[in-house]
Enzyme design. Structure first.
Site: not given
Ligand code: CA
Length: 710
Positions: A206, A208, A266, A331, A358, A419, A624, A627, A668
């Site tokens: 979570g 983000e 997280t 990030d 990462k 991951w 938007c 996603c 959505m």
């Protein structure tokens, strides 16, 4: 209970020399005990936990499928899943049954002898919760213990399932149930639970959106929480929960509202229980928002973001930490899979913790003390010039913080490693790392405001497009490959060819092989573990991102893998999500792939003013793009391509979805808290303009199918 006593009995016998007895399979489904997990290497025919054993090395001790015999490896059986989304799940194999989790946190059990489905469990995650999930409606895997299968759900529950019949035994809401609708509770779980001495350990995603990171342990029998460790401090006006939070708070601002959106950190994947040190290691993610300027303008380290942390698993008390990326603004989660291993270090055997991170650096830490032994780049890295081994801190390139000027970051936010599982072979002494080489131009978002829907990044997510338009010669791209690294030197020993996008997870075997998914190349591959020579492959019709496992049944070795992911055609194309099981001499064949034609790009004409389109683009970027992709196109196969949507023709239909939540069951949700009729119009006009621009660039495909496949 009888079974557990019997196993403890065998364990006691083992100490007086009856070792082989321990390998006898226990009775009943998922009869996994603490003893069996501790001695997993003595039962190479099983795959009882996410990483194959507590070390998370993903090494199978089986040898029947080897460098010589692998040519005869073929499909033994397969089963289709009831989903068209990406598969990331590591299967488990326990005493004749394969358990696997799929998209939407569903779980299957298959009879491994016949492939017959035994049961399916559906946690019935509310569709609208998908709006709180950053990176696909995926699940990475399961845990098994004492007759139960454990799964974390997208709506942040931890569930125990009866391994006999697939019925729910208990379900625990892992977050504060009373605050379920508070924007700070936008948690989801995609990681696999881990079993530690009768407890189920799990964290949640979570970072983000605006949550406070945590990892917690629950009683395996009852689902009651035993302990919880927050990874970042909470409200500075309240006393810190523990000494670790007091220490962490000193690295965050004393004032300001950063804590109201959780701070991030997280725990969404890497977790390793180490019986040798009795420590639980886990990695923590990025800060919220990504851009540190909006989280902590003073540039503090912000503990324990982007860190590897060790706790006492009995109590949840802090023991040590190493922060891979202080003051993270890129990030750079430190959540990529980790493992423990005994490697040769300066001529002696040393028990270490390994993480290809990462942020592009490969870390070797002493497992007991957390002392940094080595930190070397394993892919292209331009944000630091190395790590100061005295302080353990990266030497950061100042421009990489993109405060005044865009910076073309490498590794980009896709990461040098995601991951996708690593594997280690004690036979070769090499770690096999699914590596990514990626760029991402970082540009701060001057208009950033915290929102209860969409991402909270503080970053211009459309930056790549505008940046590359202005700087067409700048480096771009995102490729994946597998490489073997010698952890005692940090040097690459071999690497495979590149494929587009991420490479899949890996498994090493005592047969001298490394199995790995070829990502979007739609192949499962086997490589010679010593040389990297490709010795076998199978065309899977779909992306292979999840890591394979291996097990033995009736004297025969099998390799099993979950497949399904991004395929040409995106969200509407069939993605052939399945469990594939391979054995020597396997003769099964997949049905031929169906012919598929993507919906035609046929938007209404773009008539809005440049001003309206620009305003729509700003909303699109904020709400938007995370996603649906940076330019109105789909990002992979998890979400539809809006440029081909029929809703572009209907203001009413578009607003029903965007403002009224008509498709919330599919994830959505309504964006009415941040958009109104006027801004929804602008948003639609922006997508229409993007679609028209794209149509100019490419000839539309011939005939669109009458009905899209979902
Ligand atoms: Ca992240």
């Amino acid at each position: 209970m009888k079974i557990r006593l019997a196993c403890l009995g065998l364990g006691a016998l083992l100490s007086v020399g009856f070792g082989p007895l321990l390998a006898a399979p226990s009775k009943g489904p998922a009869a996994v005990t603490t003893e069996r997990l501790l001695r997993a290497s003595e039962e190479p025919g099983q795959w009882m936990s996410y990483g194959g054993s507590h070390s998370e090395q993903r090494f199978s001790g089986l040898t029947q499928i080897n460098r010589d015999s692998v040519k005869q490896l073929g499909l033994a059986w397969f089963r289709d899943y009831d989903t068209n989304l990406q598969q990331q799940g590591t299967p488990l194999y326990i005493d004749g049954v394969v358990y696997v989790s799929t998209a939407w946190s569903k779980v299957y059990a298959f009879d491994a002898r016949t492939g017959k489905p035994l049961w399916q469990y559906n946690p019935k995650v509310p569709g609208e919760w998908a709006a709180n999930v950053c990176c696909g409606l995926v699940n990475k895997g399961l845990a098994a213990y004492d007759g139960k299968i454990y799964v974390g759900t997208l709506d942040a529950r931890l569930v125990a399932i009866d391994a006999k019949n697939g019925k729910e035994v208990w379900s625990t809401v892992t977050l504060d149930a009373a605050k379920r609708n508070d924007p700070i509770q936008r948690y989801s779980i995609t990681m696999a639970p881990r079993i530690v001495k009768g407890k189920v350990v799990i964290g949640a995603s979570g970072g983000e959106f605006g949550v406070r990171g945590w990892i917690a342990a629950f009683d395996a029998k009852t689902g009651k929480q035993v302990w919880r460790f927050y990874t970042v401090p909470g409200d500075p006006n309240l006393p810190p929960e523990n000494e670790a939070m007091r220490k962490a708070a000193a690295t965050w601002p004393k004032t300001g509202d950063w804590w109201k959106i959780g701070g991030g950190g997280t725990v969404w994947d890497a977790a390793v229980y180490d019986p040798k040190t009795n420590l639980l290691y886990f990695g923590t993610g990025n800060g919220t928002p990504w851009n540190q300027k909006y989280r902590d303008p003073s540039g503090g380290d912000n503990l324990f973001l982007a860190s590897i942390v060790a706790l006492n698993p009995d109590t949840g008390e802090y023991v040590w930490h190493y922060q891979t990326t202080p003051a993270d603004t890129w990030d750079y989660d430190s959540v990529s899979p980790m493992m423990t291993a005994d490697i040769t270090w300066e001529g002696k055997l040393r028990h270490v913790l390994l993480q290809p991170c990462k942020n592009g650096m490969f870390y070797v830490l002493d497992a007991a003390s957390g002392k940094l032994l080595s930190a070397k780049a394993f892919t292209g890295v331009n944000w630091n010039t190395g790590v100061d081994m005295k302080t353990g801190r990266p030497i950061v390139v100042p421009e990489s913080r993109y405060e005044n000027k865009p910076f073309n970051l490498q590794p980009g936010v896709q990461g040098g490693h995601g991951w996708h599982a690593n594997a280690y072979s004690p036979d070769t002494g090499l770690i096999y790392v699914a590596t990514q080489d990626a760029y991402f131009p970082m540009i701060g978002d001057a208009t950033y405001k915290q929102a209860g829907v969409g991402y909270n990044l503080g970053l211009d997510f459309m930056a790549p497009m505008t940046y590359y338009q202005k700087n067409p010669t700048e480096k771009a791209g995102f490729v994946g490959f597998l490489q073997a690294i010698d952890p005692s030197t940090g040097k690459q020993v071999w690497r495979t060819k590149e494929n587009q996008g991420p490479a899949g997870g890996a498994m090493a075997t005592a047969g001298g092989l490394v199995f790995q998914g070829g990502g979007a190349d739609s192949e499962l591959r086997a490589f010679d573990a010593k040389t990297g020579e490709k010795v076998w492959s199978f065309a899977t019709q779909t992306a292979v991102l999840a890591p394979p496992i291996s097990y033995e049944l009736d004297g025969k070795q099998y390799v099993a893998v979950s497949v399904g992911g991004a395929v040409p055609g995106g969200y509407f194309a069939p993605n052939y999500s399945r469990l594939l099981v391979f054995g020597l001499g396997g003769k099964a064949k997949l049905p031929p792939a169906k012919e598929y034609v993507a919906p035609a790009l046929n938007p209404p004409p773009s008539t809005a003013s440049a001003e309206v389109i620009k305003a729509g683009g700003e909303s699109y970027n904020k709400y938007c793009s995370s996603c649906h992709g940076a330019d109105g196109q789909t990002r992979g196969s998890n979400f539809p391509n809006l440029m081909v949507s029929a809703l572009l023709y209907s203001r009413e239909g578009f607003n029903q979805v965007v403002l009224k939540g008509a498709r919330k069951e599919k994830g959505m949700v309504s964006f009415a808290t941040v958009l109104n009729d006027k801004s929804a119009d602008a948003l639609r006009e922006y997508i229409i303009a993007q679609a028209n621009a794209a149509k100019k660039l490419m000839p539309p495909p011939a005939d669109a199918p009458k009905q899209a496949h979902e």
